[in-house]
Design a protein around this motif. Sequence first.
Motif, mmCIF file in Angstrom:
data_model
loop_
_atom_site.group_PDB
_atom_site.id
_atom_site.type_symbol
_atom_site.label_atom_id
_atom_site.label_comp_id
_atom_site.label_asym_id
_atom_site.label_seq_id
_atom_site.Cartn_x
_atom_site.Cartn_y
_atom_site.Cartn_z
ATOM 1 N N SER A 106 0.812 -1.216 0.000
ATOM 2 C CA SER A 106 0.000 0.000 0.000
ATOM 3 C C SER A 106 0.846 1.267 0.000
ATOM 4 N N SER A 107 2.098 1.175 0.415
ATOM 5 C CA SER A 107 2.817 2.441 0.587
ATOM 6 C C SER A 107 4.174 2.523 -0.128
ATOM 7 N N HIS A 108 4.609 1.458 -0.764
ATOM 8 C CA HIS A 108 5.963 1.487 -1.324
ATOM 9 C C HIS A 108 6.024 0.773 -2.666
ATOM 10 N N HIS A 109 7.226 0.799 -3.241
ATOM 11 C CA HIS A 109 7.461 0.012 -4.439
ATOM 12 C C HIS A 109 7.586 -1.444 -4.016
ATOM 13 N N PHE A 110 6.582 -2.236 -4.340
ATOM 14 C CA PHE A 110 6.559 -3.637 -3.926
ATOM 15 C C PHE A 110 6.558 -4.538 -5.153
ATOM 16 N N TYR A 111 7.380 -5.586 -5.120
ATOM 17 C CA TYR A 111 7.481 -6.512 -6.251
ATOM 18 C C TYR A 111 7.491 -7.936 -5.723
ATOM 19 N N ASN A 112 7.012 -8.853 -6.569
ATOM 20 C CA ASN A 112 6.954 -10.252 -6.179
ATOM 21 C C ASN A 112 7.686 -11.065 -7.234
ATOM 22 N N VAL A 113 8.579 -11.962 -6.808
ATOM 23 C CA VAL A 113 9.206 -12.841 -7.797
ATOM 24 C C VAL A 113 8.943 -14.301 -7.427
ATOM 25 N N ASN A 114 8.920 -15.139 -8.461
ATOM 26 C CA ASN A 114 8.625 -16.558 -8.274
ATOM 27 C C ASN A 114 9.894 -17.293 -7.838
ATOM 28 N N GLY A 115 9.935 -17.675 -6.551
ATOM 29 C CA GLY A 115 11.120 -18.304 -5.978
ATOM 30 C C GLY A 115 11.258 -19.788 -6.297
ATOM 31 N N LEU A 116 10.314 -20.342 -7.074
ATOM 32 C CA LEU A 116 10.435 -21.751 -7.467
ATOM 33 C C LEU A 116 11.355 -21.916 -8.678
ATOM 34 N N GLN A 117 11.698 -20.816 -9.305
ATOM 35 C CA GLN A 117 12.564 -20.870 -10.491
ATOM 36 C C GLN A 117 14.007 -21.173 -10.063
ATOM 37 N N PRO A 118 14.849 -21.569 -11.040
ATOM 38 C CA PRO A 118 16.270 -21.729 -10.723
ATOM 39 C C PRO A 118 16.859 -20.401 -10.227
#
Length: 183
Positions: A157-169
Amino acid sequence: MQIILLGVPGAGKGTQAALIKDNYHIPSISTGDMLRAEARKETPLGITVKHIMARGELVSDDLILKIVEKRLHEPDCKEGFLLDGIPRTIPQAEGLQEILRKLHKPDLKVIEIFVPDAEIVKRLLLRKRADDTEETIKYRLAVYRENTRPLVDYYKSSHHFYNVNGLQPIEAVFRDIQHILES
Ligand code: AMP
């Protein structure tokens, strides 16, 4: 460049932190590493945190914020830093924001490395760290869900937030992180 890595224990934060540190030449700050170093010294504080860590519980927010504030004032943090394993609670996130405000560095990129719980138990049992028994792992996952997972909404809600898929190599996770840091 001021980065927070979020993710359950075993999501690969430490591995990615090392890659980010080497590629972008910023210090990687891990409260877990700092606490383990203190525990090895067997000071009264070290002995206390050693027991807390062995149970998979969280060390107090006050202690963590004191350690982090001191570390962020060191000269190598001037051009940026990466936080691995901090914040772990909403009060830590709020305390951190205040520390960064005082340092005139309020901007953050928050990256969550997402891995489902079932995969985490498998990974951590392979890691064989002192606090990686099956019982402690399950407890630490529950602690994460209760205390740390709410940070996702806090930062979304308040910042630059990103999600990455940790199942990858490992390399693919890092490539995604590079895209985020260079965007
Ligand atoms: P880690 O290496 O980040 O998995 O941390 C290992 C252990 O250190 C955790 O299970 C906690 O007991 C303690 N710890 C590390 N960072 C924090 C933090 N930010 N807040 C509270 N406890 C922490």
